[in-house]
Enzyme design. Sequence first.
Site, PDB file in Angstrom:
ATOM      1  N   ASP A   1       0.697  -1.032   0.079  1.00 33.64           N
ATOM      2  CA  ASP A   1       0.011  -0.137   0.094  1.00 33.64           C
ATOM      3  C   ASP A   1       0.922   1.281   0.240  1.00 33.64           C
ATOM      4  O   ASP A   1       2.183   1.083   0.218  1.00 33.64           O
ATOM      5  CB  ASP A   1      -0.774   0.209   1.192  1.00 33.64           C
ATOM      6  CG  ASP A   1      -1.744   1.247   1.365  1.00 33.64           C
ATOM      7  OD1 ASP A   1      -2.227   1.565   0.314  1.00 33.64           O
ATOM      8  OD2 ASP A   1      -1.974   1.651   2.485  1.00 33.64           O
ATOM      9  N   SER A   2       0.377   2.271  -0.245  1.00 36.02           N
ATOM     10  CA  SER A   2       1.057   3.614  -0.112  1.00 36.02           C
ATOM     11  C   SER A   2       1.695   3.902   1.195  1.00 36.02           C
ATOM     12  O   SER A   2       2.368   4.562   1.496  1.00 36.02           O
ATOM     13  CB  SER A   2       0.125   4.830  -0.556  1.00 36.02           C
ATOM     14  OG  SER A   2      -0.919   4.919  -0.006  1.00 36.02           O
TER      15      SER A   2
ATOM     16  N   CYS B   1      -4.342  -1.127  -1.673  1.00 34.84           N
ATOM     17  CA  CYS B   1      -4.524   0.185  -2.020  1.00 34.84           C
ATOM     18  C   CYS B   1      -5.336   0.442  -3.212  1.00 34.84           C
ATOM     19  O   CYS B   1      -5.105  -0.002  -4.142  1.00 34.84           O
ATOM     20  CB  CYS B   1      -3.211   0.900  -2.185  1.00 34.84           C
ATOM     21  SG  CYS B   1      -3.305   2.507  -2.788  1.00 34.84           S
TER      22      CYS B   1
ATOM     23  N   GLU C   1      -5.633   9.645   9.322  1.00 39.76           N
ATOM     24  CA  GLU C   1      -4.270   9.713   9.957  1.00 39.76           C
ATOM     25  C   GLU C   1      -4.030  10.352  11.090  1.00 39.76           C
ATOM     26  O   GLU C   1      -3.206  10.321  11.952  1.00 39.76           O
ATOM     27  CB  GLU C   1      -3.164   9.829   8.667  1.00 39.76           C
ATOM     28  CG  GLU C   1      -3.305   8.851   7.688  1.00 39.76           C
ATOM     29  CD  GLU C   1      -2.376   8.691   6.669  1.00 39.76           C
ATOM     30  OE1 GLU C   1      -1.291   9.793   6.595  1.00 39.76           O
ATOM     31  OE2 GLU C   1      -2.289   7.888   5.601  1.00 39.76           O
TER      32      GLU C   1
ATOM     33  N   CYS D   1     -11.470   3.038  -0.413  1.00 42.10           N
ATOM     34  CA  CYS D   1     -10.130   3.494  -0.016  1.00 42.10           C
ATOM     35  C   CYS D   1      -9.924   2.888   1.202  1.00 42.10           C
ATOM     36  O   CYS D   1     -10.871   2.569   2.032  1.00 42.10           O
ATOM     37  CB  CYS D   1     -10.088   5.078   0.285  1.00 42.10           C
ATOM     38  SG  CYS D   1      -8.807   5.896   1.085  1.00 42.10           S
TER      39      CYS D   1
ATOM     40  N   HIS E   1      -8.542   3.528   3.911  1.00 42.59           N
ATOM     41  CA  HIS E   1      -8.683   4.340   5.314  1.00 42.59           C
ATOM     42  C   HIS E   1     -10.106   4.434   5.534  1.00 42.59           C
ATOM     43  O   HIS E   1     -10.584   4.683   6.715  1.00 42.59           O
ATOM     44  CB  HIS E   1      -7.940   5.814   4.972  1.00 42.59           C
ATOM     45  CG  HIS E   1      -6.770   5.878   4.823  1.00 42.59           C
ATOM     46  ND1 HIS E   1      -5.824   5.250   3.915  1.00 42.59           N
ATOM     47  CD2 HIS E   1      -5.717   6.779   5.678  1.00 42.59           C
ATOM     48  CE1 HIS E   1      -4.602   5.462   4.153  1.00 42.59           C
ATOM     49  NE2 HIS E   1      -4.461   6.496   5.121  1.00 42.59           N
TER      50      HIS E   1
HETATM   51  N1  DGL Z   1      -4.264   3.768   0.299  1.00 40.51           N
HETATM   52  C1  DGL Z   1      -4.783   4.733  -0.455  1.00 40.51           C
HETATM   53  C2  DGL Z   1      -6.188   4.239  -1.339  1.00 40.51           C
HETATM   54  O1  DGL Z   1      -6.525   3.094  -0.613  1.00 40.51           O
HETATM   55  C3  DGL Z   1      -5.143   5.825   0.366  1.00 40.51           C
HETATM   56  C4  DGL Z   1      -4.023   6.743   0.762  1.00 40.51           C
HETATM   57  C5  DGL Z   1      -3.250   7.187  -0.315  1.00 40.51           C
HETATM   58  O2  DGL Z   1      -3.840   8.371  -0.952  1.00 40.51           O
HETATM   59  O3  DGL Z   1      -2.139   7.149  -0.454  1.00 40.51           O
HETATM   60  O4  DGL Z   1      -6.506   4.738  -2.157  1.00 40.51           O
END
Ligand code: DGL
Length: 266
Positions: free
Chosen positions: A9-10, A73, A152, A184, A186
Amino acid sequence: MDGAIGIFDSGFGGLTVVSEILKQLPGEEIVYFGDTAHLPYGTKSKETVTRFSLKIADFLHRKQGVKIIVVACNTASSCAVEALKENVDIPVVDVITPGARAVPGLTKNNRIGIIGTTATIRSKAYEEVIAKLNPEMKIFTQPCPLFVPLVEEGWLDNQETLLVAKRYLGPLKDEKVDTLILGCTHYPLLKKIITRVMGVNVSLVDSARETASEVKRVLDDRGLRAKAASQTVRHRYFVSDDPDKFVSLGRGFLGKDIENIKLLEL
Ligand code: DGL
């Protein structure tokens, strides 16, 4: 030893997928890469997200010997999954397809809301999968870029977040969607506030849970499940920036302590 499940993931959000995989596949070993140096992906271009994703997949596959890659992600899934499948010769599971597949079983009025990062909504990846499942469905989308920093910051259930949620979700409520895809990683952490705005009758699709089920299915289909011998698993975490921050923030996403973490620049 059996190969591990590679997940990336990012940054932190993919830990919601890890948490579900640990529940559904407790005997499996996880290697996680959080690209915290490049966070967020959601505001970046498709080309940039694809470049980062290919590097990470290469690391997981060639250096860590994983047996499957989970793109945990939504942004990387919507931008890079085709390129990943072309470049990696092990199964690749994204978070978009499993989430979208849950929709027909949930909706009664065929009015579907999708929320995600700017890049995910721009890609129309969810719409494409849903249109193939049922072209009759009416889709309403809304990017919610402020949700990521709010999560976050740990602002999961306060007045400020509620105001932002009302602003983003109001138009979807007005359109009377009965199913909302949390597109997403989050957003599952904001379920409480999202339900407060949308009402209890709107079904929330949590891609994390659906993705874990898909990983289980793929491993079963291909005979790749870990053997009993690998019960004493030690998960490995890699991040491209600040492991201490990852450990303290990641706890909220994973629901437990993160151990065995290394800083790694790709
Ligand atoms: N993990 C990203 C997503 O699910 C969210 C956080 C980001 O923008 O890197 O799209």
